[in-house]
Design an enzyme around this catalytic site. Structure first.
Site, PDB file in Angstrom:
ATOM      1  N   SER A 105      48.320   8.213   8.570  1.00  0.00           N
ATOM      2  CA  SER A 105      47.929   9.372   7.779  1.00  0.00           C
ATOM      3  C   SER A 105      48.870   9.411   6.584  1.00  0.00           C
ATOM      4  O   SER A 105      50.045   9.078   6.705  1.00  0.00           O
ATOM      5  CB  SER A 105      48.093  10.668   8.574  1.00  0.00           C
ATOM      6  OG  SER A 105      47.285  10.659   9.717  1.00  0.00           O
ATOM      7  N   CYS A 106      48.348   9.800   5.432  1.00  0.00           N
ATOM      8  CA  CYS A 106      49.170   9.947   4.236  1.00  0.00           C
ATOM      9  C   CYS A 106      48.742  11.234   3.553  1.00  0.00           C
ATOM     10  O   CYS A 106      47.560  11.399   3.231  1.00  0.00           O
ATOM     11  CB  CYS A 106      48.992   8.759   3.302  1.00  0.00           C
ATOM     12  SG  CYS A 106      50.021   8.865   1.816  1.00  0.00           S
ATOM     13  N   VAL A 107      49.689  12.128   3.366  1.00  0.00           N
ATOM     14  CA  VAL A 107      49.366  13.415   2.758  1.00  0.00           C
ATOM     15  C   VAL A 107      50.334  13.737   1.628  1.00  0.00           C
ATOM     16  O   VAL A 107      51.513  13.400   1.686  1.00  0.00           O
ATOM     17  CB  VAL A 107      49.377  14.566   3.795  1.00  0.00           C
ATOM     18  CG1 VAL A 107      48.280  14.374   4.817  1.00  0.00           C
ATOM     19  CG2 VAL A 107      50.719  14.671   4.498  1.00  0.00           C
TER      20      VAL A 107
END
Length: 127
Positions: A105-107
């Site tokens: 996940s990349c936020v």
């Protein structure tokens, strides 16, 4: 299952009431790693690729202490200050995960501790 706290001097110490990582069964869960040089205590700023590399080096050192490696990472979470830097981060990130790529996940976040540009945490299998 018992849990064990993981600590190494080859990664920055915790800046709050948490552990660098926790080992439970055959898994290790790292805390988010900022791009802090463990030798100098300095936060890397101004170059997202150098910052990403340092965060991943810190993760790698913690995994080594736990008895595993980047090859056994099953999940990563990448927090970034500016999604416009995504491709530059990926260039460095890809060098650490050459074969079996972990889930990720990349936020983009409004703010990270110490006003860092990136923070990376992982879950890895201990074989």
């Amino acid at each position: 299952m018992e849990k064990a706290m993981i600590h190494t001097n080859n990664a920055p110490g915790a800046i709050g009431p948490y552990s660098q990582a926790v080992k439970v069964g055959n898994f290790v869960f790292t805390s988010g790693q900022l791009p802090v040089d463990p030798k100098t205590g300095e936060l890397i700023r101004g170059d997202i690729q150098k910052a990403t590399k340092q965060s991943l080096e810190n993760v790698s050192a913690i995994l080594k202490e736990a008895g595993t490696s980047m090859d056994n990472v099953v999940k990563t979470t990448v927090f970034i200050k500016d999604m416009n830097e995504f491709s530059k981060i990926n260039e460095v990130y890809a060098q650490y995960f050459l074969n079996d790529k972990p889930a990720r996940s990349c936020v983009e976040v409004a703010r990270l501790p110490k006003d860092a540009d990136v923070e990376i945490e992982v879950v890895a299998l201990i074989k």
